[in-house]
Design a protein around this motif. Structure first.
Motif, PDB file in Angstrom:
ATOM      1  N   GLU A   9       0.851  -1.194   0.000  1.00 13.75           N
ATOM      2  CA  GLU A   9       0.000   0.000   0.000  1.00 13.75           C
ATOM      3  C   GLU A   9       0.885   1.241   0.000  1.00 13.75           C
ATOM      4  OE1 GLU A   9      -0.876   0.324   4.768  1.00 13.75           O
ATOM      5  OE2 GLU A   9      -2.192  -0.932   3.551  1.00 13.75           O
ATOM      6  N   PRO A  10       0.343   2.382  -0.462  1.00 14.78           N
ATOM      7  CA  PRO A  10       1.151   3.597  -0.565  1.00 14.78           C
ATOM      8  C   PRO A  10       1.881   3.916   0.744  1.00 14.78           C
ATOM      9  CG  PRO A  10      -0.938   3.922  -1.659  1.00 14.78           C
ATOM     10  CD  PRO A  10      -1.027   2.581  -0.985  1.00 14.78           C
ATOM     11  N   LEU A  11       3.142   4.320   0.603  1.00 11.88           N
ATOM     12  CA  LEU A  11       4.029   4.503   1.748  1.00 11.88           C
ATOM     13  C   LEU A  11       3.910   5.908   2.318  1.00 11.88           C
ATOM     14  CD1 LEU A  11       6.828   2.717  -0.153  1.00 11.88           C
ATOM     15  CD2 LEU A  11       6.147   1.979   2.136  1.00 11.88           C
ATOM     16  N   SER A  12       3.555   5.985   3.594  1.00 11.25           N
ATOM     17  CA  SER A  12       3.543   7.277   4.277  1.00 11.25           C
ATOM     18  C   SER A  12       4.954   7.590   4.764  1.00 11.25           C
ATOM     19  CB  SER A  12       2.589   7.237   5.472  1.00 11.25           C
ATOM     20  OG  SER A  12       3.164   6.469   6.524  1.00 11.25           O
ATOM     21  N   GLU A  13       5.126   8.807   5.266  1.00 10.25           N
ATOM     22  CA  GLU A  13       6.431   9.212   5.777  1.00 10.25           C
ATOM     23  C   GLU A  13       6.841   8.417   7.006  1.00 10.25           C
ATOM     24  OE1 GLU A  13       4.703  12.487   3.332  1.00 10.25           O
ATOM     25  OE2 GLU A  13       3.928  11.129   4.867  1.00 10.25           O
TER      26      GLU A  13
END
Length: 282
Positions: free
Chosen positions: A112-116
């Motif tokens: 899933e899209p990577l957060s900071e």
């Protein structure tokens, strides 16, 4: 404001030079590798002291990902130790630091899209040295803003888009990896976002993600380039295993841009719109 930009001859540095223009109202210093040799870490602070910047945009890096595997010391000097010197200068002189990092700090195992805040785990020398650079900046610079980006391309410099156009002009058939997923970044969009952040004056310490919107593979990117350029070339989709490289690449490194949009009101264009814009400027 006195602003010094490292990596001025690179893709992002070149876009920043063009977008800042002559009437920015800032005192701008653009430094390339000759004017600021980052591998010579002992003289970095002395050179910066000659210009006394209030803000440093650190866009320079050792970006030869595969070559870094055989030149780990040089990659570390440029990506890690030079960033540490720049950050220490900022601490000593009260300057702000806006630095560019990479999706290569991730291991690529996410789905899933990577957060900071996503766990990091670089799988290449390049990624490891960039992560060490991030840590040094966070340790030393009192006011820092790190932007992680991915798959950068521009009308300037060498990049995937230009390479694909050349190969598809020369050959009837090429193969492109289809199982590495992320999103490209038009350097002009990133430069626009950086200038927007600076001009708003709404500084916030931390790490922020920026790449264009959308989720694609390198194969998808190549197909779009071919179709938009009207080239006649067959593109074969292949797995990473069929295209061995010296450095491992993260298989999934799609960046979540929610934080930078919410924090600074940054607009993030869709990847294909940006590709159209870039090709129109070539």
């Amino acid at each position: 404001m006195k602003i010094l930009i490292t990596g001025s001859s690179g893709q992002l540095g070149s876009e920043l030079r063009e977008l800042f223009g002559e009437s920015s109202g800032h005192e701008l210093y653009f430094m390339d590798s000759k004017q600021l040799p980052l591998e010579q870490t002992m003289i970095i602070q002395d050179i910066l002291g000659m210009y006394q910047p209030e803000l440093i945009i650190h866009a320079a890096a050792y970006t030869a990902v595969d070559k870094a595997e055989s030149e780990p010391q040089r990659a570390d000097q440029v990506n890690h130790l030079a960033s540490e010197e720049i950050a220490q200068y900022c601490r000593l002189h009260g300057a702000k630091l806006l630095a560019i990092s990479t999706d290569y700090v991730f291991d690529g195992l996410s789905a899933e899209p990577l957060s900071e805040d996503a766990p990091v785990g670089p799988i290449s020398v390049y990624g490891k040295t960039k992560l060490l650079g991030e840590a040094a900046i966070q340790k030393w610079a009192p006011e820092y803003l790190i932007i992680r980006t991915s798959w950068v391309y521009s009308t300037y410099g060498n990049n995937f888009v230009k390479t694909m156009i050349r190969l598809m002009t020369e050959r009837d058939r090429i193969s492109v990896v289809a199982d590495q997923i992320g999103s490209p970044t038009y350097a002009r969009d990133l430069a626009t976002a950086i200038i927007h952040i600076i001009e708003t004056g709404n500084w916030k310490n931390g790490i922020f993600n920026f790449s264009n919107e959308g989720e694609i593979s390198w194969y998808d990117f190549a197909v779009a380039i071919r179709d938009l350029k009207g080239l006649d070339c067959t593109i074969n989709a292949i797995p990473t295993a069929d295209y061995p490289t010296a450095a491992a690449r993260p298989k999934y490194s799609l960046l979540d841009k929610t934080k930078i949009k919410d924090s600074f009101g940054v607009e993030v264009p869709y990847w294909k719109d940006s590709l159209v814009a870039m090709l129109g400027r070539m």
